[in-house]
Enzyme design. Structure first.
Site, short mmCIF file in Angstrom:
data_model
loop_
_atom_site.label_atom_id
_atom_site.label_comp_id
_atom_site.label_asym_id
_atom_site.label_seq_id
_atom_site.Cartn_x
_atom_site.Cartn_y
_atom_site.Cartn_z
N ASP A 108 4.33 -4.49 -13.03
CA ASP A 108 3.07 -3.84 -12.68
C ASP A 108 2.33 -3.30 -13.90
O ASP A 108 2.74 -3.49 -15.04
CB ASP A 108 3.31 -2.73 -11.65
CG ASP A 108 2.22 -2.66 -10.61
OD1 ASP A 108 1.03 -2.59 -10.98
OD2 ASP A 108 2.54 -2.69 -9.40
N TRP A 126 0.86 -1.18 0.00
CA TRP A 126 0.00 0.00 0.00
C TRP A 126 0.90 1.23 0.00
O TRP A 126 1.84 1.36 0.75
CB TRP A 126 -1.00 0.00 1.15
CG TRP A 126 -0.48 -0.21 2.54
CD1 TRP A 126 0.64 0.31 3.11
CD2 TRP A 126 -1.13 -0.98 3.57
NE1 TRP A 126 0.74 -0.07 4.41
CE2 TRP A 126 -0.33 -0.86 4.72
CE3 TRP A 126 -2.30 -1.73 3.63
CZ2 TRP A 126 -0.66 -1.50 5.92
CZ3 TRP A 126 -2.62 -2.34 4.82
CH2 TRP A 126 -1.82 -2.24 5.94
#
Length: 714
Positions: free
Chosen positions: A285, A190
């Protein structure tokens, strides 16, 4: 019927699901087949893998992928069109006092949907039928995928991450990647701007462990809500209720104080020790690049529970187009009314998926005073997740539909002026690799919400422009101009290595210069990845491309020798002794001596711009790319790389009426101290293996979307 089973039945009914019974490995095979499927026309189909394998050992749970991968599937999952949902949110935002009895009744009807926003607690869940507590916890019982060869570990990619504030007054549902560290530990990626991180610091200051629960499966809309850009403090499950017209039934976790939807398939519970961080990554990603190894919190798992017959959902991220294209479209449409409340005058916006959303935004406004567009630029750069946007183009109310990228390109180029450029800086996505600093870098805005230009730049063919450029820069290997018929055109300039070391050269033409077919007009913002479909806007020019093995070899166009560039580099370098080695093939030697003005490029942007000062009448916008890894006839992937690779503070140079943009890879230097990442490329061996197992994989698809590597111009 259970939520996940109902979703699968719905997809079957609408011919949106393909069941794959062939045994396939959770290491690379399953995710890379899904990666290719997502790039097919209309997003392909959702894939249900019934026989996932971990090596030679079968996994107990089926794997479902590409769930959101088409506009049709998104509407099936949401049960409403994006326009209907957006209208509902807009109604909720119109808080004007009602007038009269009729107005009061309308207001009550409008706000009655809020009764569905509050979750409802239930006593049990099928997701808690099978329980593994304490020492029996084992993440390796789940078919967690490894997508890319250089990923550091398997990653959970569709985990709904539930957290709450220290006092329990605020709850959050987020969507973050989760790295498997061991059988009972997950890395929580996060980022610094997320609500979960704010909660984390509350627990850290209090010296307490933080409860975290991961849920998998159930209604896929939970996962979409997890990435919704709601204001700080708003609980994403409330949005689910508003959309679905029903309250979410939630169940309390067994080993921590959190609660999750009772309809999910798998629940992973635990606590985060706020005094402990652990290296996480690398991971390929959604930018299409690997993110670096960095320390992140660790979830120490206390329980894993699931249904007796669970289904494991997963997504794959990498180079576009992928499933997030369709999830992002729903987000874009639904949250336009919310964005308009903080951006007065905004009519519409669009985030092209090949701009990987935060790297490029198009916005339409109705200017009401001087500087209105620039005001909105800064509003965007300061509002929630919009603050991550790197490049913003603002057009007027007379602009075409923002999703009509060919028409939009002409509109922008018919009004382009360097006076409309705004270079700023601010926070950026933590995944951005081009910024010199972590999560902070340059931003570029373009205001073309004005009248059309009256003059047109001098039109030359690609062949003539290439000849002129090679006369001043011997490293230029290929040129394509885009924007045929517009007042201004964009020149994409492919430069060679110029001594930066051996690079793969895929798809180059033979060494002798050769004339190719007429080039197509640049659909710079093209959402369509097929270069063939750009032929309708073909320009009149031809192009010359040369093999880069010998940059000093003869060419039809005259050019200066390498000596010119060595001299320029020496003049620009603070250390002349180091500058003499500027073009050695040792990259580390190059990193040591590069001047801070340019992050390791063989020829600096400033040098190139000065050399081109005499051809301003035929080249107003020049974008420099590496010729060895860019197909200049593929505008879709060009946009992807350009907006990924630039930092406006470092890579944009305005010279008179010209603008130069350096979208080449950067070597480490004082201007870019971070390592440049690898791209997400499928394994050729895995693709060959899938073909041998009977799966049809089109070679042109591999080339068009740079699936197994980034090819040069054919």
């Amino acid at each position: 019927m259970e939520e996940m089973e109902a979703t699968i039945a719905l997809l079957r009914e609408h011919n949106e699901l393909e069941v794959i019974d062939t045994p396939l490995d959770i290491y690379l095979e399953i995710p890379q087949l899904a990666y290719i499927e997502a790039k097919r026309a209309n997003g392909g189909r959702a894939l249900l893998f019934t026989r996932p394998m971990r090596g030679e050992k079968p996994c107990a749970m089926p794997v479902l992928m590409n769930i959101f991968g088409s506009f049709k599937r998104v509407e099936l999952i949401a049960t409403k069109s994006p326009e209907v949902i957006a209208s509902r949110i807009k109604d909720l935002l119109n808080l004007a006092p009602p007038k009269g009895l009729k107005g009061l009744l309308n207001a009550l009807r409008r706000y009655s949907v809020l009764r569905f926003a509050i979750p409802k607690y239930v006593g049990k869940s099928r997701a808690q039928e099978v329980r593994y507590l304490g020492e029996k916890v084992d993440l390796y019982k789940l078919p967690i995928l490894t997508t890319w060869e250089s990923d550091s570990a398997p990653f959970i990619t569709m985990g709904q991450v539930y957290t709450q504030s220290l006092d329990g007054s605020k709850k959050n549902l987020g969507l973050y990647r989760l790295q498997v560290h061991s059988h009972n530990e997950l890395g929580l990626h996060w980022q610094i701007h997320k609500d979960s991180t704010h909660f984390f610091h509350e627990y850290k200051r209090a010296g307490e462990k933080m409860p975290v629960t991961i849920a998998l499966g159930g209604d896929p809309l939970y996962t979409w809500c997890a990435q919704a850009p709601l204001p700080h403090g708003a609980y994403e499950l409330m949005l689910y209720g508003v959309i679905k017209d029903k309250r979410v039934e939630v169940v309390r976790c067994l080993t921590n104080p959190l609660s999750v939807p009772a309809g999910v398939d798998i629940i992973i519970e635990g606590y985060v020790d706020t005094t402990r961080l652990k290296d996480e990554g690398p991971f390929g990603d959604h930018t299409g690049f690997y993110t670096p190894i960095e320390p992140y919190p660790v979830l120490e798992i206390t329980a894993i529970t699931h249904k007796s017959q669970p289904i494991y959902p997963a997504t794959i991220v990498g180079k576009p187009p992928l499933e997030d294209k369709y999830m992002g479209y729903l987000t874009e449409r639904v949250f336009l009314p919310l964005l308009q409340t903080s951006a007065h005058g905004l009519l519409d916006y669009n985030m092209p998926e090949n701009g990987v959303f935060h790297n490029l935004i198009l916005a339409k406004l109705a200017p009401q005073y001087p500087g209105h567009a620039r005001q909105l630029m800064h509003a965007f750069w300061g509002v929630g997740q919009m603050s991550f946007v790197k490049h913003a183009i603002f057009v007027g109310a007379d602009a075409p539909d923002l999703s009509d990228y060919p028409a939009m390109l002409k509109y922008v180029l018919d009004r382009f002026s360097v006076k409309g450029l705004v270079v700023s800086e601010g926070v950026c996505d933590a995944l951005d690799h081009a910024s010199p600093e972590y999560a902070y870098g340059g931003k570029l805005g373009l205001d073309v919400a004005d009248k059309e230009l009256t003059e047109q730049m001098r039109v030359v063919s690609d062949c003539e422009l290439l000849a002129r450029l090679r006369a001043v820069d011997s490293s230029v290997e290929v040129v394509r101009q885009y924007g045929a018929g517009a007042r201004v055109r964009v020149a994409i300039v492919g430069l060679g290595d110029l001594g930066l070391g051996e690079r793969p050269r895929v798809g180059f033409l033979p060494k002798e210069p050769a004339v190719t077919t007429p080039c197509t007009a640049l659909l710079v913002l093209a959402n369509n990845g097929d270069p063939k479909e750009a032929s309708a806007n073909a320009g009149e020019s031809a192009a010359i491309t040369t093999q880069g093995d010998s940059l000093d070899s003869p060419c039809k166009a005259p050019f200066l020798s390498q000596k010119f560039y060595r001299e320029q580099a020496e003049l620009e370098s603070k250390n002349t002794k180091q500058a003499k080695h500027s073009f050695q093939s040792d990259p580390e030697s190059l990193c040591e001596k590069v001047d801070s003005a340019q992050a390791g490029s063989a020829v600096s942007l400033d040098t190139f711009a000065r050399a081109c000062s005499g051809i301003g009448e035929m080249m107003k916008i020049a974008i420099l790319v590496d010729s060895w890894k860019n197909d200049l006839d593929n505008p879709y992937m060009l946009v992807w790389r350009i907006v990924n690779n630039i930092d406006a503070k470092r890579d944009v140079l305005i010279q008179g009426e010209q603008v130069f943009i350096d979208a080449r890879d950067k070597l480490q230097s004082s201007a870019h101290p971070r390592a440049w990442p690898k791209e997400t490329d499928c394994s050729v061996a895995v693709i060959d293996g899938l073909r041998q197992k009977g799966f049809s994989i089109d070679e042109e698809l591999l080339h068009r979307f740079h699936i197994c590597g980034s090819p040069a111009t054919r």
